[in-house]
Structure formats: structure tokens, C-alpha cells
Design a protein around this motif. Structure first.
Motif, short mmCIF file in Angstrom:
data_model
loop_
_atom_site.label_atom_id
_atom_site.label_comp_id
_atom_site.label_asym_id
_atom_site.label_seq_id
_atom_site.Cartn_x
_atom_site.Cartn_y
_atom_site.Cartn_z
N ASN A 23 0.81 -1.22 0.00
CA ASN A 23 0.00 0.00 0.00
C ASN A 23 0.84 1.27 0.00
O ASN A 23 0.63 2.18 -0.80
CB ASN A 23 -0.93 -0.02 1.22
CG ASN A 23 -1.61 1.30 1.49
OD1 ASN A 23 -1.11 2.10 2.26
ND2 ASN A 23 -2.74 1.52 0.86
N TYR A 51 -3.11 5.92 -6.80
CA TYR A 51 -3.50 4.66 -6.15
C TYR A 51 -4.93 4.77 -5.63
O TYR A 51 -5.75 3.84 -5.81
CB TYR A 51 -2.52 4.42 -5.00
CG TYR A 51 -2.71 3.14 -4.22
CD1 TYR A 51 -2.24 1.92 -4.70
CD2 TYR A 51 -3.31 3.16 -2.97
CE1 TYR A 51 -2.37 0.75 -3.97
CE2 TYR A 51 -3.45 2.01 -2.23
CZ TYR A 51 -2.97 0.80 -2.73
OH TYR A 51 -3.11 -0.34 -1.99
N ARG A 103 0.23 1.62 -10.03
CA ARG A 103 -0.37 2.09 -8.78
C ARG A 103 -1.89 2.24 -8.92
O ARG A 103 -2.63 1.98 -7.97
CB ARG A 103 0.26 3.42 -8.35
CG ARG A 103 1.70 3.30 -7.90
CD ARG A 103 1.85 2.43 -6.66
NE ARG A 103 1.42 3.13 -5.45
CZ ARG A 103 1.33 2.55 -4.26
NH1 ARG A 103 1.58 1.26 -4.11
NH2 ARG A 103 0.97 3.25 -3.19
N GLY A 106 -3.22 -1.17 -8.52
CA GLY A 106 -3.14 -1.55 -7.12
C GLY A 106 -4.28 -0.95 -6.30
O GLY A 106 -4.82 -1.58 -5.39
N GLY A 107 -4.67 0.28 -6.64
CA GLY A 107 -5.78 0.91 -5.95
C GLY A 107 -7.10 0.20 -6.21
O GLY A 107 -7.95 0.09 -5.31
#
Length: 404
Positions: A23, A51, A103, A106-107
Motif C-alpha cells: 500500500n 493509487y 499504482r 493496485g488501488g
């Protein structure tokens, strides 16, 4: 073996922490990536914030769907995506644009694990004790972010930044396996009411107490995520002003981890205090306290070390003290058949603010002369404080029902 009750709460807190190991990897390594990829503060803010743009884009769809299907399947797919995004960053990211892509993905993975995980948990718990379970679960978001900062600093020092992202990927994959093994799918059950459109948020917006906590949460996240995104970079600046810190053998990522870890007891205790003495009143006091510190924090990097440490410790507690209380307030105030939609809007507005605040912080740093200028840090932190001050105003206007 399927887990229930407090064992299930413990398991999902663990999977949340493991799934969040990637994170804060980029924000923790801003001082590494800025010279490596020639990033401005604004560009670093974009990569940190995007993100949560991925989170914001996905969360209305993913969480609202949990009103119609078991959250477990969405959670598992999102763990997989989060792991692949971190692994892709480790292997393929080479600059601003590739970092933005991974990113963002990933979010999206976080969108399908954090709030979806909360829905997965609340669907499997009795009404009694749900508020406490929600507060404990949401507090572990701070633990996940803290350990992500720690892992990023320690792994990068040992093996380089790409391995820090590999560790984040492994955490997501382990979370996936734990939920597969220990969380039983829910049997289909009839809906309590025939919903209108799947993504119709109008009934949620008409629920004034729930909306108050959702908007208050957005003000809270504005402050919190701006702080988290730039904390390590700020501590690098602080270390330059406070030679005693560097001489003590501490690293900026270690100090940041300690400050962020204060969020777990602070969030749980904050919810207990809010439950006992009035949620709206106590949350407002926490916000006023943290916002007041933010107005001065950036200006005192060169203050006596004891004073600076005391202010940082108090701020680390206050900035998280209202987190669990706000989310628990929204969950409790939500209509049962609209709990997923309520949580979706809660996350959408909150993490939308979380996307904007790291970016705004970076812009202010650039306008103020950069990370070597105390005034730039002062104004950037003051921007966070001004944002969180809107929370008590919102709660005063909308949440007026007893302890709501």
C-alpha cells in the motif's frame, strides 16, 4: 475449516494487513524515486494519489455489488489483482507513467479488499458487537499502512526497491489463500427489499446521519492520506534539521512506522469513547485537535527535539482517533438492505479525497520552493488542517440524532 465470530474478525484483520504490504511502498520511497526518475513533488503526488484514484473508480461498483452477491468472490479476485499490480511495478515500472499505471491497478485491488472485506465481515456477524468489530477492522488499515512503510524501508535497504514491491505482492497472494481456506461462502438469501437500480445512491443520500459520517470521513481521509503520503519525505527533512535523530540510529521509515502504528489503539479507543460519550461530539473534538496540530506541524521541524517528538506522537494518535468511529457511524446508520451502497459511497467520497490530498500537498511543496524549505512544509500541512476542519461543520449540520 470456516471461522466465525471473533476468529473471523482476527482473520480478516490479518488478511487486510498482509494485503496492504504494498500500500505505502511508493510513498515511503519518494526520497528514492525522486532522484532516480527525476520526479517533481507534483509528479510524486500524482503517483501517490493515483493509487486512491483507482480505488475511487472501482469502489462504487465493487462494494455496491455486495448488496446482491457474496463479497467473498470479489475479495478474492481483488487480492489477485493487487498482487499482480505490485509484482508488475517491481518488474516493469521505469518512470512516471508506468508507475501511474501499476499504482492505479493496485488501488483497484484495494477497493475490492478493504471496504469489500468490511462488508464480507459485517454480513457474517450478528448485529450485537458489530460496531466494535468494524472499529477494530478499520483500525487495521493503519497497521497495514504502517507495516508497508516499514517493509519498504527495510527491504529496500537490504535488496533494493523492486524487492519491496515483491514483498507487497506476496502479501496479497497469501491473503487470497487464507480467505479461500477459512471463509465459507454465504448461502444465497432473499433480499429484504426490491432495490431500484444497482448503483442508485439516492436512498443513501437521503439518509442524513449516514451521509454526515460519510462526508466527515472524506474530511478525515483528506488529512490522513496527505499525511501518510508525505510523512517519510517530511521526516527526511526533519532529520536534516535534527541531527540527534540521525545520530540515534533511527531511519525515517522506522520513525514513520512508529507514528503510524499509534493508529491502531487510537482508532479503537476513539470509537469506544465516541460510543460512550456521543459519536458526533467526540469525533468533532478529535478533528479539531488534529487539524489544529496540522496548522503548525510543518513550521516546527527545527523546534526543540522533545517538543517536535511530543507533537508528532499526539498528532499520530489524534489523526486516527476518529477513523473507526466515523466508519462505524455510517455502518450503524445505514439501512440494512442498503449497507453495501452506503459503504460504497462512504469509500468513494473518502478515498476520492485521499486521491486529491497527496497531489495537492505536492503542488503546495513545489509552489513553496520544494522539500528543502520549511515554509513549503508548513503551508502543505496547513492545507490538510483546513480540510479536516470541514468535518465538524458537516457533522453539526447533518448528524443530529442522539449519539449518531
Amino acid at each position: 475449516m470456516a471461522l466465525t465470530g471473533w476468529r473471523l474478525v482476527a482473520l480478516l484483520c490479518l488478511t487486510q494487513v498482509l494485503g496492504m504490504l504494498g500500500n505505502a511502498t511508493f510513498p515511503a520511497l519518494i526520497p528514492v524515486f525522486q532522484p532516480l526518475w527525476a520526479l517533481s513533488n507534483t509528479e510524486a503526488g500524482w503517483v501517490s494519489g493515483v493509487y486512491y484514484a483507482g480505488y475511487t473508480a472501482a469502489v462504487p461498483v465493487l462494494v455496491t455489488l455486495t448488496d446482491r452477491q457474496d463479497a467473498r468472490g470479489i475479495y478474492l479476485l481483488s487480492c489477485l489483482l493487487g498482487g499482480l499490480a505490485a509484482l508488475g511495478f517491481a518488474l516493469l515500472a521505469s518512470g512516471f507513467w508506468t508507475a501511474m499505471v501499476f499504482r492505479f491497478l493496485g488501488g483497484i485491488g484495494l477497493a475490492g479488499t478493504y471496504m469489500v472485506g468490511l462488508k464480507l465481515l459485517s454480513d457474517r456477524l450478528p448485529e450485537q458487537g458489530r460496531a466494535r468489530s468494524v472499529a477494530i477492522y478499520t483500525a487495521h488499515f493503519g497497521i497495514g499502512a504502517s507495516l508497508s512503510v516499514f517493509a519498504a524501508g527495510e527491504v529496500t535497504a537490504l535488496a533494493g526497491w523492486s524487492w519491496a514491491f515483491v514483498v507487497g505482492a506476496l502479501g496479497s497472494f497469501v491473503s487470497l489463500l487464507l480467505v479461500v481456506v477459512f471463509v465459507r461462502p454465504l448461502a444465497p438469501r432473499p433480499r429484504r427489499a426490491a432495490p431500484t437500480a444497482v448503483f442508485d445512491f439516492r436512498p443513501v443520500l437521503r439518509n442524513r446521519p449516514a451521509l454526515a459520517y460519510t462526508l466527515g470521513y472524506a474530511a478525515h481521509i483528506w488529512e490522513l492520506f496527505g499525511f501518510r503520503a508525505w510523512l517519510v519525505a517530511f521526516l527526511v527533512f526533519v532529520f536534516a534539521q535534527q541531527p540527534a535523530l540521525a545520530a540515534g540510529g533511527w531511519s525515517p521509515t522506522q520513525v514513520a512506522t512508529l507514528l503510524l502504528l499509534l493508529g491502531l489503539p487510537a482508532s479503537i479507543l476513539g470509537n469506544e469513547i465516541a460510543t460512550a460519550f456521543g459519536r458526533r461530539r467526540i469525533v468533532s473534538l478529535f478533528m479539531i485537535g488534529s487539524g489544529g496540530i496540522a496548522l503548525v506541524l510543518g513550521f516546527i521541524a527545527g523546534a526543540p527535539l522533545w517538543l517536535l517528538v511530543a507533537v508528532l506522537l499526539v498528532y499520530g494518535c489524534l489523526i486516527m482517533a476518529d477513523s473507526g468511529a466515523l466508519t462505524a457511524g455510517a455502518v450503524i446508520a445505514a439501512a440494512p438492505e442498503r449497507r453495501g451502497a452506503t459503504m460504497a459511497l462512504h469509500a468513494l467520497l473518502g478515498f476520492g479525497a485521499g486521491f486529491l490530498s497527496p497531489l495537492a500537498f505536492g503542488v503546495v511543496l513545489d509552489l513553496g520552493g520544494g522539500v528543502d524549505q520549511g515554509l513549503a512544509w508548513g503551508f502543505a500541512f496547513a492545507l490538510l488542517g483546513l480540510g479536516v476542519f470541514t468535518g465538524p461543520l458537516i457533522l453539526a449540520l447533518l448528524a443530529r440524532r442522539g449519539n449518531a
